[in-house]
Design an enzyme around this catalytic site. Structure first.
Site, PDB file in Angstrom:
ATOM      1  N   ARG A 236      24.526  20.850 107.262  1.00 32.65           N
ATOM      2  CA  ARG A 236      24.054  21.480 108.327  1.00 32.65           C
ATOM      3  C   ARG A 236      23.249  22.578 107.854  1.00 32.65           C
ATOM      4  O   ARG A 236      23.283  23.342 106.674  1.00 32.65           O
ATOM      5  CB  ARG A 236      25.161  22.084 109.226  1.00 32.65           C
ATOM      6  CG  ARG A 236      25.841  21.142 109.953  1.00 32.65           C
ATOM      7  CD  ARG A 236      25.020  20.565 111.231  1.00 32.65           C
ATOM      8  NE  ARG A 236      26.024  19.843 111.952  1.00 32.65           N
ATOM      9  CZ  ARG A 236      25.935  18.479 111.835  1.00 32.65           C
ATOM     10  NH1 ARG A 236      25.214  17.776 110.994  1.00 32.65           N
ATOM     11  NH2 ARG A 236      26.644  17.832 112.781  1.00 32.65           N
ATOM     12  N   ASP A 260      17.673  17.657 104.633  1.00 33.50           N
ATOM     13  CA  ASP A 260      17.442  16.686 105.907  1.00 33.50           C
ATOM     14  C   ASP A 260      18.129  17.548 106.980  1.00 33.50           C
ATOM     15  O   ASP A 260      18.136  16.910 108.040  1.00 33.50           O
ATOM     16  CB  ASP A 260      18.819  15.563 105.719  1.00 33.50           C
ATOM     17  CG  ASP A 260      18.647  14.444 106.717  1.00 33.50           C
ATOM     18  OD1 ASP A 260      17.560  14.141 107.109  1.00 33.50           O
ATOM     19  OD2 ASP A 260      19.839  14.122 107.278  1.00 33.50           O
ATOM     20  N   GLU A 265      16.322  23.557 113.127  1.00 31.41           N
ATOM     21  CA  GLU A 265      16.038  22.460 113.525  1.00 31.41           C
ATOM     22  C   GLU A 265      15.827  21.941 114.806  1.00 31.41           C
ATOM     23  O   GLU A 265      15.214  20.803 115.229  1.00 31.41           O
ATOM     24  CB  GLU A 265      16.626  21.442 112.594  1.00 31.41           C
ATOM     25  CG  GLU A 265      17.943  21.085 113.070  1.00 31.41           C
ATOM     26  CD  GLU A 265      18.914  20.128 112.575  1.00 31.41           C
ATOM     27  OE1 GLU A 265      19.045  20.061 111.274  1.00 31.41           O
ATOM     28  OE2 GLU A 265      19.277  19.071 113.060  1.00 31.41           O
ATOM     29  N   HIS A 297      16.846  14.909 109.847  1.00 28.94           N
ATOM     30  CA  HIS A 297      18.109  14.822 110.148  1.00 28.94           C
ATOM     31  C   HIS A 297      18.144  13.187 110.145  1.00 28.94           C
ATOM     32  O   HIS A 297      18.573  12.855 111.589  1.00 28.94           O
ATOM     33  CB  HIS A 297      18.436  15.400 111.342  1.00 28.94           C
ATOM     34  CG  HIS A 297      19.697  15.891 111.554  1.00 28.94           C
ATOM     35  ND1 HIS A 297      20.321  17.031 111.674  1.00 28.94           N
ATOM     36  CD2 HIS A 297      20.974  14.990 111.114  1.00 28.94           C
ATOM     37  CE1 HIS A 297      21.956  16.999 111.699  1.00 28.94           C
ATOM     38  NE2 HIS A 297      22.187  15.632 111.203  1.00 28.94           N
TER      39      HIS A 297
HETATM   40  P1  NAI Z   1      34.819  15.902 106.281  1.00 28.09           P
HETATM   41  O1  NAI Z   1      35.836  16.777 107.277  1.00 28.09           O
HETATM   42  O2  NAI Z   1      35.343  14.531 106.006  1.00 28.09           O
HETATM   43  O3  NAI Z   1      34.597  16.684 105.040  1.00 28.09           O
HETATM   44  C1  NAI Z   1      34.276  18.082 104.913  1.00 28.09           C
HETATM   45  C2  NAI Z   1      34.958  18.785 103.508  1.00 28.09           C
HETATM   46  O4  NAI Z   1      34.378  19.878 103.352  1.00 28.09           O
HETATM   47  C3  NAI Z   1      36.425  18.713 103.658  1.00 28.09           C
HETATM   48  O5  NAI Z   1      37.234  18.037 102.445  1.00 28.09           O
HETATM   49  C4  NAI Z   1      36.746  20.331 103.750  1.00 28.09           C
HETATM   50  O6  NAI Z   1      38.061  20.406 103.202  1.00 28.09           O
HETATM   51  C5  NAI Z   1      35.428  20.489 103.052  1.00 28.09           C
HETATM   52  N1  NAI Z   1      35.351  21.964 103.130  1.00 28.09           N
HETATM   53  C6  NAI Z   1      35.636  22.939 104.242  1.00 28.09           C
HETATM   54  N2  NAI Z   1      35.179  24.129 103.765  1.00 28.09           N
HETATM   55  C7  NAI Z   1      34.593  24.200 102.536  1.00 28.09           C
HETATM   56  C8  NAI Z   1      34.196  24.942 101.649  1.00 28.09           C
HETATM   57  N3  NAI Z   1      34.032  26.474 102.043  1.00 28.09           N
HETATM   58  N4  NAI Z   1      33.898  24.535 100.442  1.00 28.09           N
HETATM   59  C9  NAI Z   1      33.714  23.458 100.120  1.00 28.09           C
HETATM   60  N5  NAI Z   1      34.294  22.286 100.919  1.00 28.09           N
HETATM   61  C10 NAI Z   1      34.897  22.909 102.166  1.00 28.09           C
HETATM   62  O7  NAI Z   1      33.234  15.832 106.909  1.00 28.09           O
HETATM   63  P2  NAI Z   1      32.101  14.740 106.345  1.00 28.09           P
HETATM   64  O8  NAI Z   1      32.297  13.622 107.331  1.00 28.09           O
HETATM   65  O9  NAI Z   1      32.222  14.418 105.048  1.00 28.09           O
HETATM   66  O10 NAI Z   1      30.871  15.462 106.911  1.00 28.09           O
HETATM   67  C11 NAI Z   1      30.626  16.457 106.173  1.00 28.09           C
HETATM   68  C12 NAI Z   1      29.442  17.292 107.118  1.00 28.09           C
HETATM   69  O11 NAI Z   1      28.125  16.433 106.868  1.00 28.09           O
HETATM   70  C13 NAI Z   1      29.748  17.380 108.579  1.00 28.09           C
HETATM   71  O12 NAI Z   1      30.241  18.804 108.937  1.00 28.09           O
HETATM   72  C14 NAI Z   1      28.058  17.212 109.261  1.00 28.09           C
HETATM   73  O13 NAI Z   1      27.954  18.497 109.275  1.00 28.09           O
HETATM   74  C15 NAI Z   1      27.481  16.670 108.165  1.00 28.09           C
HETATM   75  N6  NAI Z   1      26.950  15.433 108.542  1.00 28.09           N
HETATM   76  C16 NAI Z   1      25.801  15.110 108.508  1.00 28.09           C
HETATM   77  C17 NAI Z   1      24.884  14.047 108.778  1.00 28.09           C
HETATM   78  C18 NAI Z   1      23.398  13.574 108.751  1.00 28.09           C
HETATM   79  O14 NAI Z   1      22.719  12.874 109.293  1.00 28.09           O
HETATM   80  N7  NAI Z   1      22.613  14.571 107.861  1.00 28.09           N
HETATM   81  C19 NAI Z   1      25.811  12.791 109.627  1.00 28.09           C
HETATM   82  C20 NAI Z   1      27.192  13.155 109.627  1.00 28.09           C
HETATM   83  C21 NAI Z   1      27.652  14.396 109.048  1.00 28.09           C
END
Ligand code: NAI
Length: 333
Positions: A236, A260, A265, A297
């Protein structure tokens, strides 16, 4: 049941219509709007009992209240992140709110890899050069990634997929995540954020945007990074203080930036602005750096992920219609 689908592009319509046709509950109708959901566009949902939204739609308290007043009772996010939703307001209004928690996490991780490879080996510049008959290599020098250190911030589904990819390429992988990461034993070394920043040649962001993570990449954290390292953000935009990143690029403390996602955005991405004057000077400054790569994105944008998003969106709706508990419901606080 009528659903107002906001921020709908032709590809959304294609995959959502396919999934709706396969839905066991007949009588679900979708109306598509290219407009982003915000207070001014709430009236488009007149006559609808649900809205379906994407990453840059605004679901703050005034928008949710206005939707509720129109008779909307369900909010279907066709994305994983929900930083754009006022959870308390949704709970107060007793709205059904659900997301698509994972849709091909590998798709986003692979896009992060594509960004690293493009920026590192300058394939975007080589492509343009060769098409003009220029085969000179000057300016295309990259580094061999094998043996380099890649730091993954946030080792959830996408971060873990990225860790496995970079491990497979022979990189040393570091992860920083407050949650346990047993799935990465033997693949990555767990460490603190500061240690990761100090040791990584490439830093890739995969944690969610929350109050605690907003601008986690700022002047202080950039100063802690290895001089000349690459920063990648497919998570994000708000994770990065863009003004601080621009200063770090100007001083060469940051060696390269691939994004991305971008904090502002919502007024740019997913639309064709090629004939417009872009008023965002910060974004335009970013575009002047030869070592900055921006995509709009598209990390999620694969056939498999689009199918998954559409199918899960409608299965969430089916839960709502049945009054059944939904595993993908948003947290209420
Ligand atoms: P997820 O919920 O599986 O993993 C997120 C991880 O971040 C968790 O393990 C959590 O413990 C960790 N986390 C939380 N606070 C943290 C911190 N301060 N420092 C380090 N790690 C921390 O989520 P997922 O599915 O892996 O997605 C991650 C992000 O990717 C989403 O929140 C979304 O913003 C983004 N995303 C981007 C897309 C794109 O098209 N560019 C598509 C889908 C998601």
């Amino acid at each position: 049941m009528k659903i107002a689908v906001y921020s709908a592009q032709p590809y959304d319509r294609r995959f959502l219509d396919e999934a709706r046709a396969a839905l066991p509950a007949p009588g679900v109708e979708a109306v598509y709007f290219s407009d982003r959901l915000e207070l001014d566009t709430v009236p488009l949902a007149q006559g609808c009992q649900a809205v379906c939204v994407f990453v840059n739609d605004l679901l703050d308290a005034p928008v949710l209240e206005a939707l509720h007043a129109l008779g909307v009772r369900a909010v279907l996010l066709r994305c994983a992140g929900f930083n754009n939703v006022d959870l308390r307001a949704g709970a107060r209004l007793d709205l059904f709110m659900a997301r698509v928690p994972a849709y091909a996490p590998e798709a986003v991780a692979e896009h992060a890899l594509a960004l690293v490879m493009t920026l590192n080996r300058r394939t975007h510049r080589a492509y343009a050069r060769v098409r003009e008959g220029n085969f000179a290599l000057d300016g295309l020098l990259g580094m061999t990634l094998h043996g380099k250190t890649v730091g993954i911030i946030g080792a959830g589904q996408i971060g873990a997929a990225a860790a496995r990819i970079f491990h497979g390429m022979g990189c040393k992988v570091l992860v920083s995540d407050p949650a346990p990461t047993p799935q990465l034993d033997g693949v990555a070394e767990r460490t603190s954020l500061d240690d990761l920043l100090a040791r990584s040649d490439v830093v890739s962001l995969h944690c969610p945007l929350m109050d605690a993570t907003r601008h986690m990449i700022n002047a202080a954290s950039l100063a802690r990074m290895k001089r000349g390292a690459m920063l990648v953000n497919t998570s994000r935009g708000g994770l990065i203080d863009t003004a601080a990143v621009i200063e770090a690029l100007k001083s060469c403390q940051l060696g390269a930036l691939a994004i991305d996602v971008y904090e502002q955005e919502s007024t740019l991405f997913f639309q064709d602005h090629s004939s417009d004057i872009i008023a965002d000077d910060v974004f335009q400054r970013l575009m002047t750096f030869p070592n900055v790569l921006v995509t709009g994105h598209q990390g999620f944008f694969t056939i498999e992920a689009m199918r998954e998003i559409a199918a899960v969106t409608f299965s969430n709706l089916a839960c709502h219609l049945r009054g059944a508990p939904c595993a993908n419901a948003l947290p209420t606080t």
